[in-house]
Write a protein that holds these residues in place. Structure first.
Motif, mmCIF file in Angstrom:
data_model
loop_
_atom_site.group_PDB
_atom_site.id
_atom_site.type_symbol
_atom_site.label_atom_id
_atom_site.label_comp_id
_atom_site.label_asym_id
_atom_site.label_seq_id
_atom_site.Cartn_x
_atom_site.Cartn_y
_atom_site.Cartn_z
ATOM 1 N N GLN A 77 -11.037 7.224 -8.791
ATOM 2 C CA GLN A 77 -11.549 5.875 -8.262
ATOM 3 C C GLN A 77 -11.145 4.898 -8.525
ATOM 4 O O GLN A 77 -9.642 4.692 -9.779
ATOM 5 N N ILE A 78 -11.168 3.100 -8.336
ATOM 6 C CA ILE A 78 -10.574 2.139 -8.578
ATOM 7 C C ILE A 78 -11.142 1.837 -10.075
ATOM 8 O O ILE A 78 -12.350 1.929 -10.274
ATOM 9 N N ALA A 98 -7.653 -3.510 -4.515
ATOM 10 C CA ALA A 98 -8.600 -2.611 -4.221
ATOM 11 C C ALA A 98 -8.270 -2.548 -1.955
ATOM 12 O O ALA A 98 -7.929 -0.851 -2.029
ATOM 13 N N ILE A 99 -8.106 -3.300 -1.788
ATOM 14 C CA ILE A 99 -7.734 -3.136 -0.685
ATOM 15 C C ILE A 99 -6.813 -2.286 -0.204
ATOM 16 O O ILE A 99 -6.821 -1.590 0.774
ATOM 17 N N TYR A 108 0.500 -0.870 -0.199
ATOM 18 C CA TYR A 108 -0.197 0.003 0.097
ATOM 19 C C TYR A 108 0.620 1.348 -0.530
ATOM 20 O O TYR A 108 0.316 2.445 0.046
ATOM 21 N N ILE A 127 -5.263 -0.100 -2.111
ATOM 22 C CA ILE A 127 -5.375 1.370 -2.472
ATOM 23 C C ILE A 127 -6.980 2.288 -1.017
ATOM 24 O O ILE A 127 -6.091 3.193 -0.415
ATOM 25 N N LYS A 128 -7.449 1.332 -0.691
ATOM 26 C CA LYS A 128 -8.016 1.551 -0.085
ATOM 27 C C LYS A 128 -7.068 1.868 1.612
ATOM 28 O O LYS A 128 -7.280 2.894 2.350
ATOM 29 N N SER A 129 -6.462 0.691 1.828
ATOM 30 C CA SER A 129 -5.734 1.357 3.347
ATOM 31 C C SER A 129 -4.457 2.284 3.387
ATOM 32 O O SER A 129 -4.454 2.738 3.692
ATOM 33 N N SER A 130 -3.488 2.567 1.487
ATOM 34 C CA SER A 130 -3.343 4.181 1.405
ATOM 35 C C SER A 130 -4.269 4.971 1.841
ATOM 36 O O SER A 130 -3.396 5.965 2.032
ATOM 37 N N ARG A 131 -5.783 5.350 1.121
ATOM 38 C CA ARG A 131 -5.826 6.544 1.127
ATOM 39 C C ARG A 131 -6.964 6.607 3.362
ATOM 40 O O ARG A 131 -6.256 7.513 3.292
ATOM 41 N N GLU A 132 -6.459 5.275 3.532
ATOM 42 C CA GLU A 132 -7.038 5.850 5.499
ATOM 43 C C GLU A 132 -5.058 6.572 5.739
ATOM 44 O O GLU A 132 -5.140 7.153 6.364
#
Length: 107
Positions: A79-80, A97-98, A64, A100-105
């Motif tokens: 968006q992904i 997807a996981i 991530y 990308i979402k964790s890097s956003r967090e």
């Protein structure tokens, strides 16, 4: 009168048979051209089929923190990108997807 009516009927039947034969020939031609078109489309699809980026480069773990890699799979709106656009396999699409979402967090 009767012989004339019979003759007319026979001529009508001949015309019907001719039109049916013409229709059959047209249908066969249409079928063959459709088949050729579909084969061309199939062959084109086969040539330009997208490969999964991760399986091609033998990447098993998606980090991530690797932003350069993740940017390839994110649209300009944030968006992904779907797997039909990027060509990634479903296994790696889920991992991506996981990541990308964790890097956003975590920022």
């Amino acid at each position: 009168k009767q012989w004339y009516q019979r003759r007319v009927r026979v001529n009508q039947l001949k015309i019907k048979l001719k039109t049916k034969q013409v229709n059959l020939k047209m249908m066969i031609l249409l079928y063959e051209t459709r088949k050729k078109r579909s084969m061309k489309m199939y062959n084109n699809y086969k040539k330009f089929r997208k490969q999964c980026y991760f399986t091609k480069n033998k990447i098993s773990y998606i980090d991530y923190k690797d932003l350069d890699l993740l940017k390839k799979f994110i649209a300009s709106s944030g968006q992904i990108l779907p797997k039909r656009v990027t060509g990634t396999s479903s296994k790696y699409q889920r991992k991506l997807a996981i990541a990308i979402k964790s890097s956003r967090e975590f920022g």
